[in-house]
Design a protein around this motif. Structure first.
Motif, PDB file in Angstrom:
ATOM      1  N   TRP A   4      25.661 -34.235  48.724  1.00  0.00           N
ATOM      2  CA  TRP A   4      25.894 -33.355  49.812  1.00  0.00           C
ATOM      3  C   TRP A   4      26.773 -32.047  49.233  1.00  0.00           C
ATOM      4  O   TRP A   4      26.834 -31.235  49.634  1.00  0.00           O
ATOM      5  CB  TRP A   4      25.471 -33.286  51.059  1.00  0.00           C
ATOM      6  CG  TRP A   4      26.902 -34.814  51.512  1.00  0.00           C
ATOM      7  CD1 TRP A   4      26.743 -35.641  51.704  1.00  0.00           C
ATOM      8  CD2 TRP A   4      28.019 -34.157  52.057  1.00  0.00           C
ATOM      9  NE1 TRP A   4      27.690 -35.553  52.157  1.00  0.00           N
ATOM     10  CE2 TRP A   4      28.960 -35.038  52.034  1.00  0.00           C
ATOM     11  CE3 TRP A   4      28.645 -32.626  52.305  1.00  0.00           C
ATOM     12  CZ2 TRP A   4      30.003 -34.951  53.094  1.00  0.00           C
ATOM     13  CZ3 TRP A   4      29.956 -32.915  52.887  1.00  0.00           C
ATOM     14  CH2 TRP A   4      30.578 -33.811  53.713  1.00  0.00           C
ATOM     15  N   ASN A   5      28.366 -33.365  49.284  1.00  0.00           N
ATOM     16  CA  ASN A   5      29.206 -32.180  48.489  1.00  0.00           C
ATOM     17  C   ASN A   5      29.760 -31.834  47.403  1.00  0.00           C
ATOM     18  O   ASN A   5      30.645 -31.350  47.034  1.00  0.00           O
ATOM     19  CB  ASN A   5      30.711 -33.627  49.125  1.00  0.00           C
ATOM     20  CG  ASN A   5      30.615 -34.776  48.716  1.00  0.00           C
ATOM     21  OD1 ASN A   5      29.845 -35.036  47.940  1.00  0.00           O
ATOM     22  ND2 ASN A   5      31.657 -35.627  48.897  1.00  0.00           N
ATOM     23  N   PHE A   7      27.197 -30.122  46.038  1.00  0.00           N
ATOM     24  CA  PHE A   7      26.981 -28.866  45.913  1.00  0.00           C
ATOM     25  C   PHE A   7      27.932 -27.331  45.349  1.00  0.00           C
ATOM     26  O   PHE A   7      28.688 -27.816  46.467  1.00  0.00           O
ATOM     27  CB  PHE A   7      25.677 -28.454  46.179  1.00  0.00           C
ATOM     28  CG  PHE A   7      24.669 -29.286  46.022  1.00  0.00           C
ATOM     29  CD1 PHE A   7      23.851 -28.662  44.817  1.00  0.00           C
ATOM     30  CD2 PHE A   7      24.530 -30.455  47.398  1.00  0.00           C
ATOM     31  CE1 PHE A   7      22.519 -29.781  44.513  1.00  0.00           C
ATOM     32  CE2 PHE A   7      22.987 -31.350  46.336  1.00  0.00           C
ATOM     33  CZ  PHE A   7      22.241 -30.604  45.191  1.00  0.00           C
ATOM     34  N   GLU A   8      27.345 -26.651  45.479  1.00  0.00           N
ATOM     35  CA  GLU A   8      27.986 -24.696  45.379  1.00  0.00           C
ATOM     36  C   GLU A   8      27.830 -24.358  46.689  1.00  0.00           C
ATOM     37  O   GLU A   8      26.470 -24.428  47.305  1.00  0.00           O
ATOM     38  CB  GLU A   8      27.905 -23.812  44.219  1.00  0.00           C
ATOM     39  CG  GLU A   8      28.631 -22.794  44.556  1.00  0.00           C
ATOM     40  CD  GLU A   8      29.946 -22.847  44.269  1.00  0.00           C
ATOM     41  OE1 GLU A   8      30.553 -21.656  44.470  1.00  0.00           O
ATOM     42  OE2 GLU A   8      30.289 -23.790  43.555  1.00  0.00           O
ATOM     43  N   ILE A   9      28.857 -23.880  47.702  1.00  0.00           N
ATOM     44  CA  ILE A   9      27.979 -23.881  48.993  1.00  0.00           C
ATOM     45  C   ILE A   9      27.786 -22.352  48.703  1.00  0.00           C
ATOM     46  O   ILE A   9      27.387 -21.558  47.947  1.00  0.00           O
ATOM     47  CB  ILE A   9      29.434 -23.433  50.007  1.00  0.00           C
ATOM     48  CG1 ILE A   9      30.299 -22.310  49.669  1.00  0.00           C
ATOM     49  CG2 ILE A   9      30.313 -25.178  49.575  1.00  0.00           C
ATOM     50  CD1 ILE A   9      30.659 -21.649  50.902  1.00  0.00           C
ATOM     51  N   GLY A  10      26.806 -22.546  50.458  1.00  0.00           N
ATOM     52  CA  GLY A  10      25.731 -21.681  50.394  1.00  0.00           C
ATOM     53  C   GLY A  10      24.572 -21.649  49.269  1.00  0.00           C
ATOM     54  O   GLY A  10      23.704 -20.555  49.226  1.00  0.00           O
ATOM     55  N   ALA A  11      23.898 -22.859  48.630  1.00  0.00           N
ATOM     56  CA  ALA A  11      23.083 -22.924  48.098  1.00  0.00           C
ATOM     57  C   ALA A  11      22.331 -21.476  46.675  1.00  0.00           C
ATOM     58  O   ALA A  11      22.159 -21.352  46.461  1.00  0.00           O
ATOM     59  CB  ALA A  11      21.811 -23.139  48.988  1.00  0.00           C
ATOM     60  N   VAL A  12      23.906 -21.819  46.390  1.00  0.00           N
ATOM     61  CA  VAL A  12      24.322 -20.761  45.139  1.00  0.00           C
ATOM     62  C   VAL A  12      23.689 -21.330  44.476  1.00  0.00           C
ATOM     63  O   VAL A  12      24.232 -22.562  43.727  1.00  0.00           O
ATOM     64  CB  VAL A  12      25.445 -20.304  45.069  1.00  0.00           C
ATOM     65  CG1 VAL A  12      25.082 -19.172  44.112  1.00  0.00           C
ATOM     66  CG2 VAL A  12      25.793 -18.918  46.739  1.00  0.00           C
ATOM     67  N   LEU A  13      23.341 -20.746  42.764  1.00  0.00           N
ATOM     68  CA  LEU A  13      22.846 -21.627  42.163  1.00  0.00           C
ATOM     69  C   LEU A  13      23.283 -20.308  41.326  1.00  0.00           C
ATOM     70  O   LEU A  13      23.356 -18.953  40.867  1.00  0.00           O
ATOM     71  CB  LEU A  13      22.324 -21.550  41.615  1.00  0.00           C
ATOM     72  CG  LEU A  13      20.895 -22.642  42.524  1.00  0.00           C
ATOM     73  CD1 LEU A  13      19.145 -22.173  42.630  1.00  0.00           C
ATOM     74  CD2 LEU A  13      21.157 -23.732  42.337  1.00  0.00           C
ATOM     75  N   PHE A  14      23.957 -20.573  39.883  1.00  0.00           N
ATOM     76  CA  PHE A  14      24.163 -19.740  38.575  1.00  0.00           C
ATOM     77  C   PHE A  14      23.366 -20.296  37.408  1.00  0.00           C
ATOM     78  O   PHE A  14      23.569 -20.667  36.669  1.00  0.00           O
ATOM     79  CB  PHE A  14      25.927 -20.424  38.445  1.00  0.00           C
ATOM     80  CG  PHE A  14      26.664 -20.023  39.470  1.00  0.00           C
ATOM     81  CD1 PHE A  14      27.055 -18.775  40.146  1.00  0.00           C
ATOM     82  CD2 PHE A  14      27.420 -21.110  40.157  1.00  0.00           C
ATOM     83  CE1 PHE A  14      27.788 -18.409  40.900  1.00  0.00           C
ATOM     84  CE2 PHE A  14      27.638 -21.400  41.519  1.00  0.00           C
ATOM     85  CZ  PHE A  14      28.073 -20.103  42.070  1.00  0.00           C
ATOM     86  N   PRO A  15      22.472 -18.646  36.913  1.00  0.00           N
ATOM     87  CA  PRO A  15      21.695 -19.315  35.936  1.00  0.00           C
ATOM     88  C   PRO A  15      22.803 -19.785  34.218  1.00  0.00           C
ATOM     89  O   PRO A  15      21.706 -20.661  34.259  1.00  0.00           O
ATOM     90  CB  PRO A  15      20.757 -17.418  36.382  1.00  0.00           C
ATOM     91  CG  PRO A  15      21.088 -16.937  36.848  1.00  0.00           C
ATOM     92  CD  PRO A  15      22.418 -17.680  38.372  1.00  0.00           C
ATOM     93  N   PHE A  16      23.524 -18.814  33.779  1.00  0.00           N
ATOM     94  CA  PHE A  16      23.993 -18.948  33.161  1.00  0.00           C
ATOM     95  C   PHE A  16      25.248 -19.338  32.857  1.00  0.00           C
ATOM     96  O   PHE A  16      26.450 -20.091  33.316  1.00  0.00           O
ATOM     97  CB  PHE A  16      24.648 -17.748  31.786  1.00  0.00           C
ATOM     98  CG  PHE A  16      23.535 -16.452  32.538  1.00  0.00           C
ATOM     99  CD1 PHE A  16      22.165 -16.404  31.681  1.00  0.00           C
ATOM    100  CD2 PHE A  16      22.788 -14.754  32.952  1.00  0.00           C
ATOM    101  CE1 PHE A  16      20.351 -16.027  32.008  1.00  0.00           C
ATOM    102  CE2 PHE A  16      21.743 -14.854  32.466  1.00  0.00           C
ATOM    103  CZ  PHE A  16      20.764 -14.945  32.605  1.00  0.00           C
ATOM    104  N   GLN A  19      29.176 -15.498  30.166  1.00  0.00           N
ATOM    105  CA  GLN A  19      29.364 -14.677  31.062  1.00  0.00           C
ATOM    106  C   GLN A  19      27.254 -13.762  30.804  1.00  0.00           C
ATOM    107  O   GLN A  19      27.247 -13.788  29.745  1.00  0.00           O
ATOM    108  CB  GLN A  19      29.840 -13.448  29.796  1.00  0.00           C
ATOM    109  CG  GLN A  19      31.461 -14.246  30.223  1.00  0.00           C
ATOM    110  CD  GLN A  19      32.318 -13.808  31.377  1.00  0.00           C
ATOM    111  OE1 GLN A  19      32.022 -12.483  31.651  1.00  0.00           O
ATOM    112  NE2 GLN A  19      32.878 -14.418  32.019  1.00  0.00           N
ATOM    113  N   GLY A  20      27.566 -13.613  32.167  1.00  0.00           N
ATOM    114  CA  GLY A  20      26.323 -12.767  32.651  1.00  0.00           C
ATOM    115  C   GLY A  20      25.988 -11.085  31.462  1.00  0.00           C
ATOM    116  O   GLY A  20      24.286 -11.295  30.604  1.00  0.00           O
TER     117      GLY A  20
END
Lengths: 130, 407
Positions: A4-5, A7-16, A19-20
């Motif tokens: 649990w500790n 994960f990025e807070i706020g259930a945020v996912l980074f797809p790439f 650089q996007g």
């Protein structure tokens, strides 16, 4: 597996991974997706029927590409190049919006071979006259 | 740049106006609001501040409270400082989105002007809406008067936006009793207030196109539990950041706030525990009953979430009798506050386990008078002397008809 500790807070996912803005310049199958991106999850097993693309009839109007809710229509060099079967859920919207006669996208059973499907493509429908 | 407003050293503001000025001084990027009594003037005043050039941000008028909080979630995820205000039914309509905000860890500030929940319809104050939102994963702060409504709004931004916290925060004030009661308020100047709050620091903003982010994706049993545990963990430990902000605010203004606050408890044997404006009434009653020889005190908490189990238990454990005042309908249980205070006392070592009783009062803003409070202190005193409950655990104050008592 992450705890649990981790994960990025706020259930945020980074797809790439990178650089996007750079990722936008390349086709989706060439982008550097992270493992947690939904791009890495196949939804093929959701499907019962699949759309098959017939390039002989296709006029490259891109209606299917616009209406596909999952970006599963492949376009390369300004031409439609078929369907991304890893991300296609088999909803049939592409077939519904295809304006050609006969349609250049048709639903076939998921286990049917694409070559066989193309051989059995229906003929042009005659316009109905009153 | 927005215009600076010249304020007097002492302004006569009601709780709503005090909150509006705190929001103005915070220079919020987006306020999305749908007005509802008794919180309407907060956004009404804010709207006039925007129109008159005192705020350099967006004021979004939406079609419901659900949309108001949705707009706030979107704007906060985009990377801006965001706030709104609501009450009662409007808060109830926001609830679904409150969980989105806390799950996404967006530091939104919500002014909740406490009001009864229908049915029957009632526009007046009680704490039903506060309890409705208690499990939504927001920090909950409690205030007693307009000065505190102002102070806690300034501090709420600091607490919510702390990089170690990043949890949306509710500032509670009592409907009408605080929100519509004008009192002397000592504001900070615009510059000092803004410097206290500081520039907004965003975290994973959606508008950072170089680092695209997905918010609120599906998680299911794979890792939903872990994310909720992470929120709970941060919330439970946010009291450290909250106390730090209270301390810094004291350094700036000489106004001291504590997570648990006591009044005249040094030698007290009997204590009333309450939230909101009732605290001030109870202090008056405590002072008066001391002349009758009752060693009375008052305890309140400034932070309802995270609930300060340890701190509260440590303070309450040595009293002989404690009355826990719930200004909401428990609907088939002991009062919500009663349950939590009772649980706190079971957490502390060497608790002498004071006699606890639960008073349900003030629903729909039924008056709680000094006569009522004195009677409660007398009942507590009887408990203390008998070292046991001398009356039912749960009683309703000021209710017409036959007495309603449980347990």
């Amino acid at each position: 597996m992450k705890g649990w500790n981790d994960f990025e807070i706020g259930a945020v996912l980074f797809p790439f991974k990178h650089q996007g803005q750079e990722a936008l310049a390349s086709h989706n199958n060439e982008r550097d997706y992270t493992q947690e991106s939904s791009f890495n999850s196949s939804v093929a097993h959701w499907r019962v029927d699949k759309p098959v693309h017939n390039s002989e009839v296709c006029i490259n109007c891109f209606n299917c590409w616009v209406y596909c809710p999952d970006g599963a229509i492949l376009a390369r060099d300004e031409k439609l190049r078929g369907v991304d079967y890893v991300h296609c859920k088999g909803c049939g919207v592409c077939v519904d919006v295809c304006p050609t006669n006969p349609k250049s996208l048709l639903m076939f059973s998921d286990h049917e071979d694409n070559q066989t499907a193309l051989k059995n493509w229906p003929k042009k429908e005659e316009k109905k006259r009153d | 740049m927005p215009n600076v407003m010249e304020l007097q050293e002492v302004e006569v503001w009601d709780g709503n106006m005090a909150a509006s000025h705190a929001l103005r001084q915070a220079q919020i990027d987006v306020v999305a609001a749908y007005p509802i009594t008794p919180s309407t003037p907060i956004v009404q005043n804010y709207g006039s501040f925007v129109s008159n050039g005192y705020i350099d941000g967006e004021f979004v008028l939406v079609e419901s409270e659900h949309a108001a909080m949705s707009g706030c979630v979107g704007a906060a995820a985009a990377g801006g400082r965001v706030a709104t205000a609501t009450s009662s039914q409007g808060f109830a309509l926001m609830i679904e989105v409150l969980y989105q905000a806390s799950g996404m860890r967006l530091p939104i500030v919500l002014n909740l002007v406490n009001r009864a929940l229908a049915s029957p319809l009632n526009i007046h104050g009680d704490h039903s809406d506060m309890y409705l939102g208690r499990d939504a994963g927001w920090i909950n702060l409690n205030t007693c008067n307009p000065q505190e409504a102002y102070d806690f709004n300034l501090m709420a931004f600091r607490i919510a936006e702390d990089m170690a916290v990043r949890i949306p925060t509710i500032v509670n004030q009592d409907g009408f009793l605080c929100s519509h009661t004008a009192q002397n308020v000592r504001p900070l100047s615009d510059e000092v207030a803004y410097n206290f709050i500081g520039d907004y620091q965003s975290k994973n903003p959606l508008l950072d196109f170089d680092k695209p982010a997905t918010y609120g994706a599906q998680a299911e049993e794979d890792w939903h539990f872990e994310h909720k545990a992470q929120l709970h963990n941060t919330l439970m430990h946010s009291d450290i950041a909250i106390q730090k902000v209270f301390d810094e605010f004291f350094d700036l203004t000489a106004r001291r706030y504590n997570i648990v606050e006591t009044y005249d408890t040094k030698d007290a044997e009997v204590v009333i525990f309450a939230l909101g404006t009732t605290v001030e009434s109870a202090r008056v009653a405590a002072k008066n009953v001391r002349e009758l020889g009752i060693k009375a005190g008052v305890v309140t908490i400034r932070v309802f979430r995270p609930f300060p189990y340890v701190k509260l238990g440590e303070i309450l454990k040595d009293f002989k009798a404690v009355a826990i005042m719930d200004k909401s309908l428990p609907a088939g249980a002991m009062g919500a506050l009663f349950n939590e205070v009772a649980a706190s006392l079971y957490q502390v070592q060497d608790s002498k386990h004071p006699v606890l009783s639960n008073y349900i009062y003030g629903l729909g803003e039924r008056d709680l008078t000094q006569v009522d409070l004195v009677k409660i202190y007398q009942e507590l005193d009887a408990n203390a002397k008998a070292a046991k409950l001398t009356h039912p655990t749960q009683q309703f104050i000021g209710l017409r008809g036959p007495k309603l008592s449980f347990c």
